[in-house]
Scaffold this motif. Sequence first.
Motif, PDB file in Angstrom:
ATOM      1  N   UNK A  61      89.460  55.494  20.784  1.00 56.12           N
ATOM      2  CA  UNK A  61      90.958  55.919  20.418  1.00 56.12           C
ATOM      3  C   UNK A  61      91.189  55.413  18.886  1.00 56.12           C
ATOM      4  N   UNK A  62      90.796  54.216  18.518  1.00 55.73           N
ATOM      5  CA  UNK A  62      91.261  53.976  17.156  1.00 55.73           C
ATOM      6  C   UNK A  62      90.437  54.758  16.310  1.00 55.73           C
ATOM      7  N   UNK A  63      89.094  55.018  16.647  1.00 57.15           N
ATOM      8  CA  UNK A  63      88.203  55.627  15.629  1.00 57.15           C
ATOM      9  C   UNK A  63      88.902  57.114  15.261  1.00 57.15           C
ATOM     10  N   UNK A  64      89.286  57.718  16.445  1.00 58.42           N
ATOM     11  CA  UNK A  64      89.818  59.149  16.295  1.00 58.42           C
ATOM     12  C   UNK A  64      91.104  58.910  15.607  1.00 58.42           C
ATOM     13  N   UNK A  65      92.009  58.186  15.723  1.00 50.43           N
ATOM     14  CA  UNK A  65      93.259  58.032  14.881  1.00 50.43           C
ATOM     15  C   UNK A  65      93.068  57.810  13.346  1.00 50.43           C
ATOM     16  N   UNK A  66      91.877  56.962  13.134  1.00 50.17           N
ATOM     17  CA  UNK A  66      91.693  56.741  11.643  1.00 50.17           C
ATOM     18  C   UNK A  66      90.927  57.935  11.124  1.00 50.17           C
ATOM     19  N   UNK A  67      90.240  58.565  11.878  1.00 50.58           N
ATOM     20  CA  UNK A  67      89.163  59.753  11.378  1.00 50.58           C
ATOM     21  C   UNK A  67      90.803  61.050  11.030  1.00 50.58           C
ATOM     22  N   UNK A  68      91.602  61.018  12.099  1.00 51.03           N
ATOM     23  CA  UNK A  68      92.668  62.086  11.577  1.00 51.03           C
ATOM     24  C   UNK A  68      93.558  61.919  10.581  1.00 51.03           C
ATOM     25  N   UNK A  69      93.586  60.611  10.359  1.00 47.08           N
ATOM     26  CA  UNK A  69      94.641  60.058   9.054  1.00 47.08           C
ATOM     27  C   UNK A  69      93.952  59.841   7.783  1.00 47.08           C
ATOM     28  N   UNK A  70      92.569  60.152   7.932  1.00 48.85           N
ATOM     29  CA  UNK A  70      91.942  59.984   6.678  1.00 48.85           C
ATOM     30  C   UNK A  70      91.698  61.188   5.888  1.00 48.85           C
ATOM     31  N   UNK A  71      91.016  61.398   4.586  1.00 51.75           N
ATOM     32  CA  UNK A  71      90.821  62.686   3.967  1.00 51.75           C
ATOM     33  C   UNK A  71      89.507  63.263   4.207  1.00 51.75           C
TER      34      UNK A  71
END
Length: 121
Positions: A61-71
């Motif tokens: 879940x943390x990884x998905x959030x980080x991917x979606x907030x990245x560029x």
Amino acid sequence: MATILLVDDSTAIRNMLKATLEPSGYRTLEASGGRAGLEIVRNQQLDLVICDQNMPGLDGLGMVKAIRSGSTNQNVPILVLTTETSDDMKSAFRAAGASGWMSKPFTPERLETALNKLLGN
């Protein structure tokens, strides 16, 4: 050839995924956890990410959030492959931006159907 990142702390699961995907012509990259997976997400062009939920350090879940907030690879399809089955967990992943959900254990046929849908084949 589509490049798929496999993120799971289980070597056996990663090996099963590779054995299913590579003969079908997919290129696979591997990470044993969310932090290592994010490094690859930041440095490689990807067509799909398959990730587990329960991993040490940074969970799925943390990884998905980080991917979606990245560029980099912000819009890459993400398939969650996990033993988690709760509706709350599925809702949390949907809200975070996961593209699909599959329960372990998986069959090659179910995986191929999900990939075709997510990759637009």
